[in-house]
Motif scaffolding. Structure first.
Motif, mmCIF file in Angstrom:
data_model
loop_
_atom_site.group_PDB
_atom_site.id
_atom_site.type_symbol
_atom_site.label_atom_id
_atom_site.label_comp_id
_atom_site.label_asym_id
_atom_site.label_seq_id
_atom_site.Cartn_x
_atom_site.Cartn_y
_atom_site.Cartn_z
ATOM 1 N N UNK A 354 44.154 38.611 51.559
ATOM 2 C CA UNK A 354 42.766 38.953 51.262
ATOM 3 C C UNK A 354 42.078 37.678 50.796
ATOM 4 N N UNK A 355 40.754 37.626 50.990
ATOM 5 C CA UNK A 355 39.954 36.509 50.491
ATOM 6 C C UNK A 355 39.392 36.850 49.117
ATOM 7 N N UNK A 356 39.635 35.981 48.134
ATOM 8 C CA UNK A 356 39.097 36.127 46.791
ATOM 9 C C UNK A 356 38.072 35.027 46.535
ATOM 10 N N UNK A 357 37.095 35.331 45.676
ATOM 11 C CA UNK A 357 36.118 34.339 45.236
ATOM 12 C C UNK A 357 36.373 34.036 43.760
ATOM 13 N N UNK A 358 36.597 32.747 43.455
ATOM 14 C CA UNK A 358 36.857 32.324 42.083
ATOM 15 C C UNK A 358 35.607 31.656 41.512
ATOM 16 N N UNK A 359 35.060 32.162 40.408
ATOM 17 C CA UNK A 359 33.872 31.553 39.810
ATOM 18 C C UNK A 359 34.226 30.301 39.023
ATOM 19 N N UNK A 360 33.223 29.726 38.407
ATOM 20 C CA UNK A 360 33.387 28.446 37.731
ATOM 21 C C UNK A 360 34.426 28.500 36.623
ATOM 22 N N UNK A 361 34.376 29.516 35.771
ATOM 23 C CA UNK A 361 35.280 29.563 34.622
ATOM 24 C C UNK A 361 36.740 29.655 35.051
ATOM 25 N N UNK A 362 37.035 30.460 36.083
ATOM 26 C CA UNK A 362 38.406 30.615 36.555
ATOM 27 C C UNK A 362 38.895 29.336 37.221
ATOM 28 N N UNK A 363 38.061 28.755 38.078
ATOM 29 C CA UNK A 363 38.461 27.525 38.767
ATOM 30 C C UNK A 363 38.689 26.384 37.778
ATOM 31 N N UNK A 364 37.814 26.272 36.787
ATOM 32 C CA UNK A 364 37.973 25.202 35.799
ATOM 33 C C UNK A 364 39.249 25.387 34.984
ATOM 34 N N UNK A 365 39.617 26.633 34.699
ATOM 35 C CA UNK A 365 40.854 26.914 33.975
ATOM 36 C C UNK A 365 42.074 26.427 34.744
ATOM 37 N N UNK A 366 42.065 26.600 36.076
ATOM 38 C CA UNK A 366 43.211 26.193 36.888
ATOM 39 C C UNK A 366 43.200 24.707 37.219
ATOM 40 N N UNK A 367 42.030 24.180 37.517
ATOM 41 C CA UNK A 367 41.927 22.770 37.921
ATOM 42 C C UNK A 367 42.041 21.837 36.717
ATOM 43 N N UNK A 368 41.704 22.323 35.527
ATOM 44 C CA UNK A 368 41.713 21.524 34.288
ATOM 45 C C UNK A 368 40.644 20.446 34.294
#
Length: 524
Positions: A354-368
C-alpha cells in the motif's frame, strides 16, 4: 416547498439528503483564524442543539463564511432549512454526531424563539468517566468540578513561542481531575481568583479534550472551542452543590507549585493498546474511517508527487500567484514559508503493498534532520531528487505505522492513508500481534438510517485539528520560487476550495425528479 417541510430531529440527519429543516440553538460559537499572525477570520464553527438534546457541529467556510458569518450569535435560536452533511472526523470532535452540517448557497436561516432548548446544553461527564475514557476518545467533553488547587501561572517556551501555563485540580463526588490550561484560559482563572479569592468556585469546563499528563488522564483546553465559567447560575451547578454536600467536601483550595511535565501517549499504549491492528489487506478492505496499526517494511520512495513542499504558518501548502506566495486556506499572501516533508512511500508486509503518506513530523523523526537541513545539501533544490540520507533512513526499515484511513479521500482519488506516528522500537514491534486485535469501534448510533452516504459529494480536507503550532520559518525571498516549481508542477499538492453549488443543487433537483416528487422540484 419551505412551508411543506416538517420539523426534523438533529440526531436523524444523514446524507445524501440536503432537504430538511431543524430548529436549533447555538450553544457554542467560535471563529477560526488564519495561522499567519494577522488574525484574519477563516471560518465560523458552531455547536447546535435541538429541543430533543441532539447536537451537531456546523461550519461556515469560504463563500458561506462571507455570507453567513455575521448572522449567527451564540445563545440565539434559529430555524435552518437545507444544508449539506459531511463526516465528523478528527481528534477534536465537538459532538458525537457522525456528521457535520455545512450551510450552502440555498440554505435558509431565520431567528426564532424557543424556550425548550437550554442555553448551555451541558452533557456532563464525571471524574470517574474521564479516567475510564483515557486518551482514546476523539470527542470533546463537558466537566464540572470544585476548584481545589491550582499551579501558579508560569511562562514556558514551545517552538520559540512564549505561552502561559497552569494546572488546576477539580473535584466532584467521584474523585479529582487535573486540567492543563494555557494562555487565555490560564489568565481567566488567575483573574477570577484575584477578584474572588475567598469564594469557593465551581468551574464549568465545556468542550475539553482528554489528554495524557504524568501518566494519567487530564483535561486540556482547545483553542477557540473550549469555554470556562465560574459559578454560572444554571440548574446543573445547584445539583452539583447538593451532590458535594451529600458526599462530603472535596478539600480546601490551595496553591501548589512544581515543575510541569507534559507527556504524550506512550509508544506501547499508542501502538499496542489503543488502536485496532490490521494487516495491509484488512486495512485496504475496511470501510471505516479511523486510526489503525500495521506492521510493514518500506520498500520504495515514490518520487512522482515530490517529497517536500513549502508551507504557510497554518501548515497548508502555498501556491505562486503573480510572483507571490499565496495561502488559499488563509486567503492572503504570505511573506514567510517553511519547507516541510511530505514523503509518499510504498510499504509491504510480505503479502500486500500500500502507499502511505508521511507528514513532516513523522519523516523528521525517522530522518533525524529537518526538511530545511536536507534541502541545504542541494545546490538547486527540486521536488523529484531524493537525498541519499532520506533513502538510507527509510528504505528497508521494518516499522509499526499508526495510519489514519479516510474513505472520503479514497473515493475522491486522493491519498487515503496518512501516517500519524511510527515506531522503530524493536521490543514494541515484537509485541505486535494480530491474535488479540482490538475491534474497530462503531460510530455512535442515532435514530434514523446512517447506512446511505453519497461520498462523492465530500471534497473537504477533514484532517485539520483545532490545535496547530508554527514550525521553523524561512524568509520567502530565500526560497526562489520560480526555480523551485511551476504552478502546474505544484497543482497536485494544492487544494481548490471553490464549490460548484449551483451544479450540486441541480443534482438535488434531478434526484427529486427521479423520485417523482415534482412539488419539490418546482420549489427548487
Amino acid at each position: 416547498m419551505d412551508s411543506a417541510l416538517s420539523m426534523g430531529v438533529v440526531n436523524s440527519l444523514c446524507p445524501p439528503s440536503q432537504i430538511w429543516r431543524v430548529v436549533v440553538r447555538v450553544i457554542r460559537l467560535w471563529v477560526v483564524y488564519a495561522k499567519n499572525g494577522n488574525r484574519v477570520p477563516k471560518s465560523v464553527e458552531m455547536v447546535l442543539m435541538d429541543h430533543y438534546g441532539g447536537k451537531i457541529q456546523c461550519s461556515l467556510r469560504n463563500e458561506m463564511f462571507i455570507k453567513w458569518g455575521d448572522k449567527f450569535e451564540e445563545g440565539n435560536a434559529y430555524k435552518i432549512t437545507f444544508g449539506r452533511l459531511i463526516p465528523n472526523m478528527g481528534g477534536y470532535r465537538a459532538t458525537q454526531h457522525p456528521y457535520k452540517m455545512l450551510l450552502i448557497e440555498n440554505s435558509l436561516v431565520s431567528v426564532c424563539e424557543i424556550s425548550e432548548i437550554p442555553r448551555w446544553g451541558l452533557s456532563l461527564r464525571d471524574s470517574e468517566q474521564v479516567r475510564a475514557m483515557g486518551v482514546k476518545s476523539d470527542y470533546l467533553i463537558d466537566f464540572m468540578g470544585l476548584l481545589t488547587s491550582i499551579i501558579e501561572e508560569r511562562t514556558c517556551v514551545k517552538k520559540g513561542k512564549m505561552s502561559k501555563m497552569m494546572i488546576v485540580e477539580l473535584c466532584d463526588d467521584k474523585g479529582r481531575v487535573e486540567c492543563v490550561l494555557f494562555d487565555d484560559h490560564a489568565k481567566f482563572v488567575t483573574d477570577h481568583l484575584s477578584l474572588h479569592s475567598n469564594e469557593e468556585a465551581i468551574l464549568v469546563f465545556q468542550f475539553a479534550k482528554i489528554n495524557k499528563f504524568r501518566g494519567k488522564s487530564v483535561l486540556q483546553g482547545v483553542v477557540g472551542a473550549s469555554r470556562l465559567s465560574f459559578n454560572p447560575q444554571i440548574p446543573e451547578v445547584m445539583s452539583f452543590w447538593n451532590g458535594i454536600a451529600y458526599h462530603g467536601d472535596c478539600g480546601d483550595p490551595q496553591i501548589i507549585t512544581g515543575e510541569i511535565e507534559i507527556g504524550e501517549v506512550s509508544m506501547v499504549d499508542d501502538f499496542i493498546n489503543n488502536h485496532p491492528r490490521k494487516t495491509l489487506l484488512s486495512l485496504s478492505e475496511t470501510k471505516e474511517d479511523g486510526n489503525f496499526i500495521v506492521r510493514a517494511k518500506i520498500v520504495n520512495i515514490l518520487k512522482e508527487d515530490g517529497w517536500w513542499y513549502l508551507a504557510c504558518l497554518c501548515d497548508r501548502a502555498v501556491i505562486i500567484e503573480d510572483s507571490y506566495y499565496y495561502c488559499s486556506a488563509c486567503f492572503t499572501r504570505v511573506n514567510y514559508v517553511s519547507p516541510r516533508f511530505r514523503i509518499k512511500v510504498k510499504v509491504s508486509d510480505g503479502c500486500d503493498s500500500i502507499d502511505f503518506v508521511m507528514p513532516d513530523s513523522v519523516a523528521e523523526y525517522l530522518v533525524k534532520k529537518s526538511c530545511r537541513e536536507v534541502l541545504s545539501m542541494f545546490e538547486e533544490p527540486n521536488y523529484v531528487d531524493v537525498s541519499p540520507c532520506i533513502e538510507e533512513a527509510l528504505v528497508g526499515k521494518d516499522l509499526l505505522f499508526k495510519v489514519e484511513k479516510r474513505m472520503v479521500n479514497l473515493y475522491n482519488y486522493e491519498d487515503p492513508y496518512h501516517v500519524k506516528r511510527v515506531c522503530n522500537d524493536t521490543d514494541i514491534i515484537d509485541l505486535f500481534t494480530l491474535n488479540d486485535a482490538v475491534e474497530t469501534p462503531n460510530l455512535a448510533k442515532f435514530p434514523g438510517s446512517f447506512s446511505i452516504m453519497n461520498i462523492d459529494e465530500f471534497d473537504f480536507d477533514f484532517g485539520i485539528d483545532l490545535l496547530m503550532s508554527p514550525d521553523e520559518l524561512v524568509p520567502a525571498e530565500l526560497c526562489k520560487p520560480k526555480k523551485l516549481f511551476s504552478t502546474h508542477e505544484y497543482g497536485s499538492c494544492s487544494k481548490s476550495y471553490k464549490r460548484k453549488l449551483e451544479e450540486e443543487f441541480d443534482q438535488q433537483k434531478d434526484h427529486c425528479r427521479a423520485k417523482g416528487d415534482d412539488s419539490i422540484v418546482g420549489s427548487l
